[in-house]
Design an enzyme around this catalytic site. Structure first.
Site, short mmCIF file in Angstrom:
data_model
loop_
_atom_site.label_atom_id
_atom_site.label_comp_id
_atom_site.label_asym_id
_atom_site.label_seq_id
_atom_site.Cartn_x
_atom_site.Cartn_y
_atom_site.Cartn_z
N ASP A 186 0.84 -1.20 0.00
CA ASP A 186 0.00 0.00 0.00
C ASP A 186 0.88 1.25 0.00
O ASP A 186 0.60 2.23 -0.68
CB ASP A 186 -0.91 -0.01 1.24
CG ASP A 186 -1.71 -1.31 1.32
OD1 ASP A 186 -2.55 -1.52 0.46
OD2 ASP A 186 -1.44 -2.11 2.24
N HIS A 214 -4.81 -3.29 6.37
CA HIS A 214 -4.57 -3.54 4.95
C HIS A 214 -5.92 -3.93 4.34
O HIS A 214 -6.24 -5.10 4.16
CB HIS A 214 -3.55 -4.66 4.74
CG HIS A 214 -3.53 -5.15 3.32
ND1 HIS A 214 -3.08 -4.37 2.28
CD2 HIS A 214 -3.95 -6.30 2.75
CE1 HIS A 214 -3.22 -5.04 1.14
NE2 HIS A 214 -3.75 -6.21 1.40
P1 NAX Z 1 -2.98 -17.87 -4.39
O1 NAX Z 1 -4.36 -18.41 -4.22
O2 NAX Z 1 -2.40 -17.75 -5.75
O3 NAX Z 1 -1.98 -18.75 -3.52
C1 NAX Z 1 -2.22 -19.12 -2.21
C2 NAX Z 1 -1.48 -20.40 -1.95
O4 NAX Z 1 -1.56 -20.66 -0.57
C3 NAX Z 1 -2.05 -21.60 -2.68
O5 NAX Z 1 -1.03 -22.27 -3.38
C4 NAX Z 1 -2.65 -22.46 -1.56
O6 NAX Z 1 -2.53 -23.85 -1.83
C5 NAX Z 1 -1.76 -22.04 -0.39
N1 NAX Z 1 -2.37 -22.25 0.92
C6 NAX Z 1 -3.66 -22.09 1.30
N2 NAX Z 1 -3.81 -22.39 2.59
C7 NAX Z 1 -2.58 -22.75 3.05
C8 NAX Z 1 -2.10 -23.20 4.31
N3 NAX Z 1 -2.92 -23.34 5.35
N4 NAX Z 1 -0.78 -23.47 4.41
C9 NAX Z 1 0.05 -23.36 3.37
N5 NAX Z 1 -0.36 -22.96 2.15
C10 NAX Z 1 -1.67 -22.65 1.99
O7 NAX Z 1 -2.99 -16.48 -3.63
P2 NAX Z 1 -1.95 -15.28 -3.76
O8 NAX Z 1 -2.35 -14.39 -4.85
O9 NAX Z 1 -0.58 -15.84 -3.76
O10 NAX Z 1 -2.26 -14.47 -2.40
C11 NAX Z 1 -1.95 -14.99 -1.14
C12 NAX Z 1 -2.54 -14.12 -0.04
O11 NAX Z 1 -1.97 -12.82 -0.08
C13 NAX Z 1 -4.05 -13.92 -0.17
O12 NAX Z 1 -4.64 -14.06 1.10
C14 NAX Z 1 -4.16 -12.48 -0.65
O13 NAX Z 1 -5.39 -11.91 -0.30
C15 NAX Z 1 -3.00 -11.87 0.09
N6 NAX Z 1 -2.53 -10.56 -0.38
C16 NAX Z 1 -2.04 -9.71 0.56
C17 NAX Z 1 -1.49 -8.49 0.23
C18 NAX Z 1 -0.96 -7.57 1.27
O14 NAX Z 1 -0.57 -6.47 0.89
N7 NAX Z 1 -0.92 -7.91 2.55
C19 NAX Z 1 -1.48 -8.04 -1.19
C20 NAX Z 1 -1.57 -9.15 -2.16
C21 NAX Z 1 -2.53 -10.25 -1.80
O15 NAX Z 1 -3.82 -9.87 -2.14
#
Ligand code: NAX
Length: 403
Positions: A186, A214
């Site tokens: 952000d 966030h």
């Molecule tokens: P993806 O859905 O592409 O990848 C998530 C991965 O996490 C998947 O491979 C899934 O199998 C794995 N996963 C799910 N539960 C798990 C667990 N308990 N243990 C280990 N692995 C697990 O999502 P992606 O685009 O990579 O985003 C990941 C997270 O970042 C989301 O929650 C998203 O909302 C968050 N974000 C946070 C941001 C921030 O600024 N704080 C910005 C970007 C993003 O939106």
């Protein structure tokens, strides 16, 4: 493993001491262990390659990488492992893939908690919060048991602030300051937008602050921002743009990316995660970096919420909050609105917050105590000591008598 107050001393100096010792003995520093959850996801995929290349911990730092995924994520993770192998990264000492949290977090120095449950069809926001809180409670417990004593944890998975709170609460032997939720993306978005408006280079923009959650309630604040060392507001001279365009655009930038790309921010999120840990580990001078960290009550924010504030990272793997900035009425209103949302989020996951009265006293509090003592401000020393456990009160009394 139960960590006692005595181990606090180790937490303070461990990473520096290791570094000094190893630099003497070899060109490359002995491996630091980094765990990444959700490593096969889109952020994880972009992130692990850059960690392996040495962009995060330095070009002289060997790395053991632990990649953590769900059972379902193991197959794509194998592909990520192959690509890491094919990258032939000279700094990568080892790569481990696992769905076992205690193995994945075993002796790690940094954990980057990216994996989270996505919003499924028909899922309410409260369902998503509950699903993720459960994941982060488990991860907090495993970190408590298995991570290195001075480990730092960056929470990226959403809702990041509340997930950090849940993880910390479930790690009774770790300091709250060991957990940070990411608001660096952000901040970067806000810096870029301001640079564009002013026709300046983004590298000349500093002191942009993200306050609070966030989420779309965050408050991107330009009150203290500078461009080339000059007050940004005196250059931009457009309060209407700040209120009607800048703030809402930063707040909703994630949605703007989704509608253009058809997928959420990934490369920029990975970049921001890397920047956050790099600054903690290697430092970024006196620059202000927004991080969602546990509120110590500063700026009137409810204690114990993970609330984004400006911090300074000196490269000793700790952060210091930028304190006592003047806050105008508009900012105060915006800061309270995002605080309110964080209180609601906390209340929605209360059942997963065990409440640990015996959590170790935070490093920042001990540092403030020490500074006040060195400055001879005994009133401040007494104020801080009032809230500390008995053994610290006794220590303060002895130190005062000897002074
Ligand atoms: P993806 O859905 O592409 O990848 C998530 C991965 O996490 C998947 O491979 C899934 O199998 C794995 N996963 C799910 N539960 C798990 C667990 N308990 N243990 C280990 N692995 C697990 O999502 P992606 O685009 O990579 O985003 C990941 C997270 O970042 C989301 O929650 C998203 O909302 C968050 N974000 C946070 C941001 C921030 O600024 N704080 C910005 C970007 C993003 O939106």
């Amino acid at each position: 493993m139960l960590r006692t107050a005595a181990s606090n001393a180790m937490r303070l100096g461990a990473s520096r001491a290791t570094r000094a010792l190893s630099t003497k003995n070899a060109d490359l520093l002995p491996p630091l262990k980094v765990a990444v959850t959700g490593a096969a996801g889109q952020i994880g995929y972009a992130l692990v390659m850059r960690i392996a290349s040495g962009e995060m911990l330095g070009k002289d730092q060997l790395i053991d990488l632990n990649l953590i995924e769900t059972e379902a994520g193991m197959s794509p993770l194998r592909g990520v492992m192959m690509e890491l192998e094919d990258g032939a990264f000279p700094l990568l000492s080892s790569v481990t893939a696992t769905s076992d949290l205690n193995k994945g977090f075993g002796d790690i120095n940094y954990a980057m908690l990216v994996g989270a449950s996505p919003r499924g069809p028909g899922m309410e926001r409260s369902d998503l919060m509950a699903a993720n809180a459960k994941i982060f409670a488990e991860q907090g417990k495993a970190l408590n048991t298995s991570a290195a004593v001075n480990a730092k944890v960056l929470v990226v998975g959403n809702p990041a602030n509340t997930n950090a709170l849940v993880a910390s609460e479930n790690a009774p032997d770790m300091w709250e300051e060991q957990f940070i939720a990411m608001t660096r993306l952000d901040q970067s978005r806000a810096q870029a937008l301001l640079a564009e408006k002013a026709g300046a280079d983004v590298k000349d923009v500093d002191r942009v602050i993200i306050w609070g959650n966030h989420s779309a309630s965050q408050y991107p604040d330009l009150s203290h921002a500078r461009i080339g060392g000059k007050w940004a507001k005196s250059i931009v001279k457009d309060d209407k743009w700040i209120k009607d365009e800048f703030i809402p655009r930063v707040q909703k930038r994630g949605a703007e990316v989704i509608s253009a790309r058809g997928a959420s921010s990934a490369a920029s999120a990975a970049s921001a995660a890397l920047d956050t840990v790099r600054d903690l580990h290697l430092g970024s001078g006196d620059a202000w970096q927004s991080n969602a960290v546990v509120s110590d009550g500063g700026y009137g924010i409810h204690k114990g919420l993970w609330y984004s504030v400006p911090t300074i990272c000196k490269g000793d793997s700790h952060f210091r909050r930028v304190q006592r900035l003047p806050i105008d009425d508009f900012s105060a209103k915006m800061m309270t609105a995002t605080e309110k949302e964080l209180i609601e989020e906390r209340d929605a996951v209360r059942h997963l917050l065990p409440g640990h009265e015996s959590k170790p006293v935070s490093w920042n509090v001990l540092e403030s105590l020490q500074t006040s003592f060195e400055e001879g401000d005994m009133k401040a020393v007494d104020e801080i000591a009032k809230e500390l456990p008995a053994q610290f009160k006794k220590g303060v009394k002895t130190a005062k008598a000897a002074a």
